[in-house]
Design a protein around this motif. Structure first.
Motif, PDB file in Angstrom:
ATOM      1  N   ASN A  90       0.808  -1.220   0.000  1.00  0.00           N
ATOM      2  CA  ASN A  90       0.000   0.000   0.000  1.00  0.00           C
ATOM      3  C   ASN A  90       0.840   1.267   0.000  1.00  0.00           C
ATOM      4  OD1 ASN A  90      -2.074  -1.829   0.211  1.00  0.00           O
ATOM      5  ND2 ASN A  90      -2.727  -1.227   2.270  1.00  0.00           N
ATOM      6  N   SER A  91       1.983   1.252   0.676  1.00  0.00           N
ATOM      7  CA  SER A  91       2.791   2.461   0.790  1.00  0.00           C
ATOM      8  C   SER A  91       3.402   2.880  -0.539  1.00  0.00           C
ATOM      9  CB  SER A  91       3.901   2.263   1.825  1.00  0.00           C
ATOM     10  OG  SER A  91       4.840   1.299   1.384  1.00  0.00           O
ATOM     11  N   GLN A  92       3.424   1.974  -1.521  1.00  0.00           N
ATOM     12  CA  GLN A  92       4.034   2.281  -2.818  1.00  0.00           C
ATOM     13  C   GLN A  92       3.014   2.616  -3.904  1.00  0.00           C
ATOM     14  OE1 GLN A  92       7.535   2.377  -2.806  1.00  0.00           O
ATOM     15  NE2 GLN A  92       7.063   2.039  -0.630  1.00  0.00           N
ATOM     16  N   LEU A  93       1.729   2.570  -3.581  1.00  0.00           N
ATOM     17  CA  LEU A  93       0.713   2.770  -4.605  1.00  0.00           C
ATOM     18  C   LEU A  93       0.745   4.163  -5.221  1.00  0.00           C
ATOM     19  CD1 LEU A  93      -2.311   0.894  -2.995  1.00  0.00           C
ATOM     20  CD2 LEU A  93      -1.094   0.254  -5.094  1.00  0.00           C
ATOM     21  N   ALA A  94       0.852   5.189  -4.403  1.00  0.00           N
ATOM     22  CA  ALA A  94       0.874   6.554  -4.946  1.00  0.00           C
ATOM     23  C   ALA A  94       2.113   6.773  -5.804  1.00  0.00           C
ATOM     24  CB  ALA A  94       0.827   7.569  -3.805  1.00  0.00           C
ATOM     25  N   PHE A  95       3.235   6.208  -5.398  1.00  0.00           N
ATOM     26  CA  PHE A  95       4.480   6.342  -6.151  1.00  0.00           C
ATOM     27  C   PHE A  95       4.351   5.722  -7.540  1.00  0.00           C
ATOM     28  CE2 PHE A  95       8.268   3.575  -7.025  1.00  0.00           C
ATOM     29  CZ  PHE A  95       8.986   4.520  -7.753  1.00  0.00           C
ATOM     30  N   VAL A  96       3.886   4.469  -7.628  1.00  0.00           N
ATOM     31  CA  VAL A  96       3.806   3.841  -8.950  1.00  0.00           C
ATOM     32  C   VAL A  96       2.726   4.504  -9.806  1.00  0.00           C
ATOM     33  CG1 VAL A  96       4.811   1.646  -8.254  1.00  0.00           C
ATOM     34  CG2 VAL A  96       2.333   1.941  -8.123  1.00  0.00           C
ATOM     35  N   ALA A  97       1.680   5.035  -9.172  1.00  0.00           N
ATOM     36  CA  ALA A  97       0.665   5.768  -9.928  1.00  0.00           C
ATOM     37  C   ALA A  97       1.268   7.036 -10.529  1.00  0.00           C
ATOM     38  CB  ALA A  97      -0.522   6.108  -9.035  1.00  0.00           C
TER      39      ALA A  97
END
Length: 264
Positions: A54-61
């Motif tokens: 979950n902590s990486q979702l905004a980054f990959v988006a």
């Protein structure tokens, strides 16, 4: 310009603190894109390890807004549960497929087979792939207990000769997975996983840590202020050549009294 609220150095580790998760994600995505473009320009290809969760979702988006020559990029992931298939809702293979392979179509995605018949043999197979050429970038997070990938406190080895191994998850890590909504309860979380080791993660030319959310604030404080050692593997980011840490206001809440350095 997406300027950070604060910028400081933690014993050689550049740290940027951004107003919120989205601003942090945009900055990290820009950093990733710059590195991958540079590698492709210099050598014709790039190799990157991308964390899941979950902590990486905004980054990959946010990476979707960047121009990256994905057709020349090989992607690895850094861990997978032992005994679950790639259709399981908590599978990291599924996460990489849905959030990286399908939207970006990289040249190659190398998956850890968590339901391989022989997990030790799977570690050896994946290690061969990792060692085929230098890793250009590792995009990781920090666990609530300070782990890197699934290299758990007190069990992690900075000098591990292996680049992939089977580990036993701590109760804290298993509870974190439940808290993030990946499993119905503690007993549903597999007890073991395959993880890239610390030398594999920190052996890359560049290491990017993206750590949002208030639930990570204590781990960030330990990583930046605590004694360096296996009790908190994230402390090994300090002084690591080529590493950079991206935080949001919430995850940086316990270290925001650090001196702010303005400029680029």
């Amino acid at each position: 310009m997406n300027e950070p609220l604060a910028r400081f150095d933690a014993e050689g580790l550049p740290v940027g603190v951004y107003d919120d998760r989205q601003a942090m994600a945009v900055a990290a995505a820009g950093h990733t894109a710059d590195i991958l473009r540079s590698c492709v320009s210099a050598t014709g290809a790039a190799r990157v390890v991308i964390a899941t969760g979950n902590s990486q979702l905004a980054f990959v988006a946010a990476l979707r807004e960047e121009q990256v020559p994905w057709e020349k990029v090989t992607v690895f992931h850094m861990d997978e549960y032992v005994g679950i298939d790639d259709r399981h809702p908590a599978s990291f293979r599924r996460w990489i497929r849905e959030h990286v392979e399908e939207p970006f179509a990289p040249a190659r995605v190398c998956y850890i087979d968590g339901d391989a018949a022989d997990p030790e043999a799977e570690c050896a197979r994946y290690e061969v792939l990792l060692r085929e050429a230098p890793l250009d970038l590792v995009c990781l997070g920090i666990g609530e207990n300070g782990h890197l990938a699934f290299n758990e406190p007190y069990d992690a080895d900075r000098d591990d000769p292996r680049w992939a191994r089977v580990i036993t998850l701590t109760p804290a890590s298993r509870h974190q997975q439940v808290g993030e909504g990946h499993f119905a309860g503690f007993d549903a979380v597999p007890a073991t996983a395959i993880t890239l080791t610390v030398p594999a993660l920190l052996g890359a030319r560049h290491v990017q840590a993206v750590v949002p959310e208030a639930r990570k604030a204590r781990a960030v404080q330990r990583a930046l202020r605590g004694e360096v050692g296996a009790h908190c593997p994230a402390t090994w980011l300090r002084g690591q050549a080529g590493a950079r840490l991206f935080l949001d206001r919430e995850s940086a809440a316990l270290v925001m009294d650090e001196p702010v350095v303005s400029g680029g």
